[in-house]
Write a protein that holds these residues in place. Structure first.
Motif, PDB file in Angstrom:
ATOM      1  N   ARG A  82       4.168 -11.368 -10.535  1.00  0.00           N
ATOM      2  CA  ARG A  82       5.246 -11.649  -9.600  1.00  0.00           C
ATOM      3  C   ARG A  82       5.095 -10.759  -8.362  1.00  0.00           C
ATOM      4  O   ARG A  82       5.321 -11.194  -7.236  1.00  0.00           O
ATOM      5  CB  ARG A  82       6.601 -11.420 -10.263  1.00  0.00           C
ATOM      6  CG  ARG A  82       7.721 -12.161  -9.601  1.00  0.00           C
ATOM      7  CD  ARG A  82       9.025 -11.870 -10.289  1.00  0.00           C
ATOM      8  NE  ARG A  82       9.099 -12.388 -11.638  1.00  0.00           N
ATOM      9  CZ  ARG A  82       9.486 -13.621 -11.927  1.00  0.00           C
ATOM     10  NH1 ARG A  82       9.813 -14.452 -10.972  1.00  0.00           N
ATOM     11  NH2 ARG A  82       9.560 -14.029 -13.172  1.00  0.00           N
ATOM     12  N   ALA A  83       4.681  -9.514  -8.622  1.00  0.00           N
ATOM     13  CA  ALA A  83       4.436  -8.612  -7.488  1.00  0.00           C
ATOM     14  C   ALA A  83       3.364  -9.209  -6.587  1.00  0.00           C
ATOM     15  O   ALA A  83       3.430  -9.113  -5.367  1.00  0.00           O
ATOM     16  CB  ALA A  83       4.007  -7.236  -7.996  1.00  0.00           C
ATOM     17  N   MET A  84       2.381  -9.862  -7.192  1.00  0.00           N
ATOM     18  CA  MET A  84       1.316 -10.479  -6.404  1.00  0.00           C
ATOM     19  C   MET A  84       1.866 -11.622  -5.553  1.00  0.00           C
ATOM     20  O   MET A  84       1.450 -11.810  -4.416  1.00  0.00           O
ATOM     21  CB  MET A  84       0.216 -11.007  -7.315  1.00  0.00           C
ATOM     22  CG  MET A  84      -0.646  -9.895  -7.867  1.00  0.00           C
ATOM     23  SD  MET A  84      -1.983 -10.516  -8.879  1.00  0.00           S
ATOM     24  CE  MET A  84      -3.067  -9.070  -8.831  1.00  0.00           C
ATOM     25  N   ALA A  85       2.809 -12.382  -6.133  1.00  0.00           N
ATOM     26  CA  ALA A  85       3.403 -13.481  -5.371  1.00  0.00           C
ATOM     27  C   ALA A  85       4.190 -12.948  -4.176  1.00  0.00           C
ATOM     28  O   ALA A  85       4.352 -13.634  -3.175  1.00  0.00           O
ATOM     29  CB  ALA A  85       4.303 -14.315  -6.274  1.00  0.00           C
ATOM     30  N   LEU A  86       4.665 -11.705  -4.298  1.00  0.00           N
ATOM     31  CA  LEU A  86       5.467 -11.114  -3.217  1.00  0.00           C
ATOM     32  C   LEU A  86       4.609 -10.445  -2.151  1.00  0.00           C
ATOM     33  O   LEU A  86       5.102 -10.070  -1.090  1.00  0.00           O
ATOM     34  CB  LEU A  86       6.431 -10.074  -3.802  1.00  0.00           C
ATOM     35  CG  LEU A  86       7.607 -10.616  -4.616  1.00  0.00           C
ATOM     36  CD1 LEU A  86       8.291  -9.497  -5.382  1.00  0.00           C
ATOM     37  CD2 LEU A  86       8.602 -11.317  -3.710  1.00  0.00           C
ATOM     38  N   MET A  87       3.326 -10.261  -2.429  1.00  0.00           N
ATOM     39  CA  MET A  87       2.469  -9.538  -1.494  1.00  0.00           C
ATOM     40  C   MET A  87       2.248 -10.322  -0.205  1.00  0.00           C
ATOM     41  O   MET A  87       2.087 -11.539  -0.232  1.00  0.00           O
ATOM     42  CB  MET A  87       1.102  -9.283  -2.137  1.00  0.00           C
ATOM     43  CG  MET A  87       1.116  -8.237  -3.204  1.00  0.00           C
ATOM     44  SD  MET A  87      -0.504  -8.226  -3.995  1.00  0.00           S
ATOM     45  CE  MET A  87      -0.229  -6.922  -5.187  1.00  0.00           C
ATOM     46  N   PRO A  88       2.199  -9.612   0.916  1.00  0.00           N
ATOM     47  CA  PRO A  88       2.007 -10.302   2.194  1.00  0.00           C
ATOM     48  C   PRO A  88       0.539 -10.620   2.435  1.00  0.00           C
ATOM     49  O   PRO A  88      -0.028 -10.251   3.455  1.00  0.00           O
ATOM     50  CB  PRO A  88       2.524  -9.283   3.213  1.00  0.00           C
ATOM     51  CG  PRO A  88       2.264  -7.969   2.568  1.00  0.00           C
ATOM     52  CD  PRO A  88       2.370  -8.170   1.088  1.00  0.00           C
ATOM     53  N   VAL A  89      -0.083 -11.267   1.464  1.00  0.00           N
ATOM     54  CA  VAL A  89      -1.512 -11.567   1.592  1.00  0.00           C
ATOM     55  C   VAL A  89      -1.779 -13.008   1.189  1.00  0.00           C
ATOM     56  O   VAL A  89      -0.954 -13.647   0.535  1.00  0.00           O
ATOM     57  CB  VAL A  89      -2.369 -10.631   0.706  1.00  0.00           C
ATOM     58  CG1 VAL A  89      -2.201  -9.190   1.137  1.00  0.00           C
ATOM     59  CG2 VAL A  89      -2.028 -10.793  -0.749  1.00  0.00           C
TER      60      VAL A  89
ATOM     61  N   ARG B  72       4.024 -14.730   5.864  1.00  0.00           N
ATOM     62  CA  ARG B  72       3.447 -13.430   5.527  1.00  0.00           C
ATOM     63  C   ARG B  72       4.202 -12.269   6.181  1.00  0.00           C
ATOM     64  O   ARG B  72       4.373 -11.222   5.583  1.00  0.00           O
ATOM     65  CB  ARG B  72       1.967 -13.416   5.900  1.00  0.00           C
ATOM     66  CG  ARG B  72       1.169 -12.610   4.929  1.00  0.00           C
ATOM     67  CD  ARG B  72      -0.315 -12.849   5.074  1.00  0.00           C
ATOM     68  NE  ARG B  72      -0.685 -14.228   4.759  1.00  0.00           N
ATOM     69  CZ  ARG B  72      -1.853 -14.758   5.060  1.00  0.00           C
ATOM     70  NH1 ARG B  72      -2.757 -14.029   5.685  1.00  0.00           N
ATOM     71  NH2 ARG B  72      -2.136 -15.994   4.736  1.00  0.00           N
ATOM     72  N   LYS B  75       7.174 -11.475   4.061  1.00  0.00           N
ATOM     73  CA  LYS B  75       6.823 -10.783   2.822  1.00  0.00           C
ATOM     74  C   LYS B  75       6.539  -9.310   3.090  1.00  0.00           C
ATOM     75  O   LYS B  75       6.843  -8.442   2.274  1.00  0.00           O
ATOM     76  CB  LYS B  75       5.602 -11.436   2.181  1.00  0.00           C
ATOM     77  CG  LYS B  75       5.908 -12.770   1.516  1.00  0.00           C
ATOM     78  CD  LYS B  75       4.664 -13.299   0.858  1.00  0.00           C
ATOM     79  CE  LYS B  75       4.949 -14.505  -0.027  1.00  0.00           C
ATOM     80  NZ  LYS B  75       3.719 -15.035  -0.641  1.00  0.00           N
ATOM     81  N   ALA B  76       5.935  -9.031   4.249  1.00  0.00           N
ATOM     82  CA  ALA B  76       5.604  -7.644   4.584  1.00  0.00           C
ATOM     83  C   ALA B  76       6.857  -6.806   4.843  1.00  0.00           C
ATOM     84  O   ALA B  76       6.842  -5.597   4.725  1.00  0.00           O
ATOM     85  CB  ALA B  76       4.686  -7.600   5.803  1.00  0.00           C
ATOM     86  N   PHE B  86       6.617  -3.754 -11.717  1.00  0.00           N
ATOM     87  CA  PHE B  86       5.544  -3.934 -10.736  1.00  0.00           C
ATOM     88  C   PHE B  86       4.626  -2.716 -10.693  1.00  0.00           C
ATOM     89  O   PHE B  86       4.231  -2.253  -9.615  1.00  0.00           O
ATOM     90  CB  PHE B  86       6.091  -4.215  -9.335  1.00  0.00           C
ATOM     91  CG  PHE B  86       6.923  -5.454  -9.215  1.00  0.00           C
ATOM     92  CD1 PHE B  86       6.906  -6.437 -10.192  1.00  0.00           C
ATOM     93  CD2 PHE B  86       7.720  -5.656  -8.099  1.00  0.00           C
ATOM     94  CE1 PHE B  86       7.664  -7.593 -10.072  1.00  0.00           C
ATOM     95  CE2 PHE B  86       8.487  -6.817  -7.968  1.00  0.00           C
ATOM     96  CZ  PHE B  86       8.461  -7.777  -8.955  1.00  0.00           C
ATOM     97  N   ILE B 103      -2.662  -2.733  -0.176  1.00  0.00           N
ATOM     98  CA  ILE B 103      -2.232  -4.130  -0.106  1.00  0.00           C
ATOM     99  C   ILE B 103      -1.243  -4.342   1.046  1.00  0.00           C
ATOM    100  O   ILE B 103      -1.319  -5.325   1.771  1.00  0.00           O
ATOM    101  CB  ILE B 103      -1.557  -4.553  -1.436  1.00  0.00           C
ATOM    102  CG1 ILE B 103      -2.522  -4.412  -2.600  1.00  0.00           C
ATOM    103  CG2 ILE B 103      -0.954  -5.946  -1.327  1.00  0.00           C
ATOM    104  CD1 ILE B 103      -3.472  -5.532  -2.792  1.00  0.00           C
ATOM    105  N   TYR B 104      -0.313  -3.386   1.214  1.00  0.00           N
ATOM    106  CA  TYR B 104       0.702  -3.532   2.263  1.00  0.00           C
ATOM    107  C   TYR B 104       0.270  -2.908   3.578  1.00  0.00           C
ATOM    108  O   TYR B 104       1.039  -2.828   4.527  1.00  0.00           O
ATOM    109  CB  TYR B 104       2.033  -2.937   1.797  1.00  0.00           C
ATOM    110  CG  TYR B 104       2.806  -3.879   0.903  1.00  0.00           C
ATOM    111  CD1 TYR B 104       3.742  -4.754   1.424  1.00  0.00           C
ATOM    112  CD2 TYR B 104       2.571  -3.911  -0.466  1.00  0.00           C
ATOM    113  CE1 TYR B 104       4.437  -5.625   0.611  1.00  0.00           C
ATOM    114  CE2 TYR B 104       3.259  -4.783  -1.293  1.00  0.00           C
ATOM    115  CZ  TYR B 104       4.198  -5.640  -0.751  1.00  0.00           C
ATOM    116  OH  TYR B 104       4.877  -6.512  -1.564  1.00  0.00           O
TER     117      TYR B 104
END
Ligand SMILES: Nc1ncnc2c1ncn2[C@@H]1O[C@H](COP(=O)(O)OP(=O)(O)OP(=O)(O)O)[C@@H](O)[C@H]1O
Ligand SMILES: [Mg+2]
Lengths: 223, 238
Positions: A82-89, B72, B75-76, B86, B103-104
């Protein structure tokens, strides 16, 4: 661009090397396969060599399944998927990261299994055996490129491992069967002209599986 | 007032036969601190999951800063604290935070990691595997991780779970600081006094709908409890 994929890969490999149990478990499992087949069937050496490539891939594929389950269990554990789904990538980047980590781990297993195999079947090492490298690479990538995306699908369901098997086997079996054929040719030293076209076919499937998964991974991450 | 930080437009959500939300609408301005209250099963977590984009509404839509939550840039800007940590148990606190700062794309990651670890008082345990942490320590690291990339919209689903009195005070201080910095915050909690202390506004969800949306200054915890959470106020929501 590749920053995300590399971060995920590094994180996965670090965790894999930290928990050495899985590597040991895999190794013992392969040893068992070879021992059982070597001592239960009293067949001539010729027949043995016929089935050896199949056995080798049985060991590889089981180690691959093991690696896939392990890798995605880690992601499921604390809601990390889920954390991956939230990532801005881009989801594709996440796929690439997971794909490389799963592939490297499976290749590592193979490198550990192969020497036992050589010893058990008393095979002669020869220069021709270098042809195994592209065969193992192509077969493994076919398995992991599909396995990675299907694991991500299966993780959302309760009967994760059963679903993964049901989805993965029908799609991946042609690749494995061709890989067994190719491995057989190399081990018996009878590399015919059918070798390279077949190898190319496996490679083509790899490219298709990888590209499709890369494009679809964004959708998979959502519930 | 510019574009609202958050707009929830006619959200409904069903899980098969189970109704979770029915026609929920509200908007939150930048810098507002909103507490979302409701009984177990009222639909608070479902609402936050839809806002963060991890769950799709059956009907309606959500806008973050005027655009789609799955953009995106949105999300950021977003941080989520939920019952899920997490975090990877097989990595140390530092390794987890390093991973997420890459990642961020956190600028000055070393310094930032030091700051957040210090904020949650875990500096002395930073080289230990997260799997060896106690529940409360894990929750503190979850908070540190969420604040790592300096999010402008925070969705906090019962963030006080598992924290001792001291850590609760620490989190309250942290959240007040976030508010001073102009961050927008949505909080679900069952602790009406904390909700009252922190937030400007409260929303009560009952029977899948918003039944109250008002300013904290117009009420007090006891009045809210009396009106919505007492035995007379009616049965359970699930
Ligand atoms: N994944 C799911 N599948 C089926 N039903 C669900 C799912 N998630 C939530 N629900 C149902 O939706 C309703 C709202 O649940 P939700 O978790 O949003 O409540 P909540 O307000 O967060 O409660 P709590 O205070 O206990 O955290 C409940 O009836 C719950 O059973
Ligand atoms: Mg909840």
């Amino acid at each position: 661009m590749m920053r995300t994929a590399i971060s995920i890969l590094k994180k996965d490999l670090r965790m894999e090397f930290r928990s050495k149990e899985s590597i040991l478990a895999m190794w013992i499992f392969s040893l068992l396969i070879f021992v059982i087949f070597n001592f239960t069937f009293e067949v001539s050496r010729l027949v043995m060599l016929e089935i050896a490539p199949g056995l080798l891939w049985v060991a590889f594929v089981f180690s691959g399944m093991f690696g896939l389950n392990q890798s995605f269990a880690l992601e499921k554990e604390n809601g990390n998927l889920r954390a991956m789904a939230l990532m801005p990538v881009d989801g594709g980047q996440i796929y690439v990261g997971k794909f490389f980590s799963v592939t490297i781990i499976m290749l590592m297993f193979e490198a550990l299994i192969f020497p036992i195999f050589i010893i058990f079947y008393d095979l002669q090492l020869s220069l021709g055996m270098f042809r195994l490298i592209p065969v193992l690479l192509a077969g493994t990538i076919g398995f992991t490129s599909l396995g990675t995306i299907l694991s991500a699908v299966a993780v959302h369901t309760r009967n994760q491992q059963i679903l993964l098997s049901l989805l993965l086997w029908p799609l991946v079996s042609p690749i494995i069967i061709w890989s067994v054929t190719l491995t057989g040719m190399v081990l018996s030293g009878e590399v015919t002209e059918a070798f390279y076209p077949l190898l190319l076919r496996v490679g083509a499937f790899d490219v298709i599986f990888f590209t499709l998964s890369y494009m679809l991974f964004d959708f998979i991450l959502e519930d | 007032m510019g574009v609202p930080a958050l707009e929830v437009l006619g959200i409904s959500k069903d899980f098969g036969r189970i109704i979770a939300l029915r026609g929920v609408s509200f908007s939150v301005q930048s810098g507002e601190f909103v507490s979302i209250l409701g009984r177990n099963g009222a639909g608070k977590t479902t609402l936050l999951n839809i806002i963060s984009g991890v769950s799709r509404p059956s009907e309606g839509e959500v806008k973050l800063f005027g655009t789609d939550p799955s953009d995106r840039e949105n999300k950021a800007k977003l941080a989520v604290i939920s019952h899920e940590m997490f975090l990877y148990g097989n990595l140390t606190a530092i390794e987890n935070l390093e991973y997420y700062s890459r990642i961020y794309n956190v600028p000055n990651p070393k310094q930032r990691i030091e700051t957040v670890l210090n904020d949650v008082e875990l500096t002395h345990r930073r080289f230990d595997l997260v799997a060896t942490y106690s529940r409360g320590m894990t929750q503190r690291l979850t908070i540190a991780r969420a604040l790592l990339h300096e999010p402008s919209l925070l969705l906090l689903d019962e963030p006080f779970t598992g924290l001792d009195q001291h850590a609760i005070g620490m989190l309250i201080t942290l959240l007040k600081k976030q508010k001073e910095m102009g961050r927008t915050i949505l909080l679900t909690t069952h602790d009406l006094h904390t909700a009252n202390e922190l937030s400007d506004r409260y929303i009560v969800i009952s029977k899948h709908k918003i039944v109250m949306d008002g300013l904290m200054t117009d009420t007090n915890p006891d009045a809210i409890r009396e009106k919505f959470f007492s035995a007379e106020a009616g049965g359970i929501d699930s």
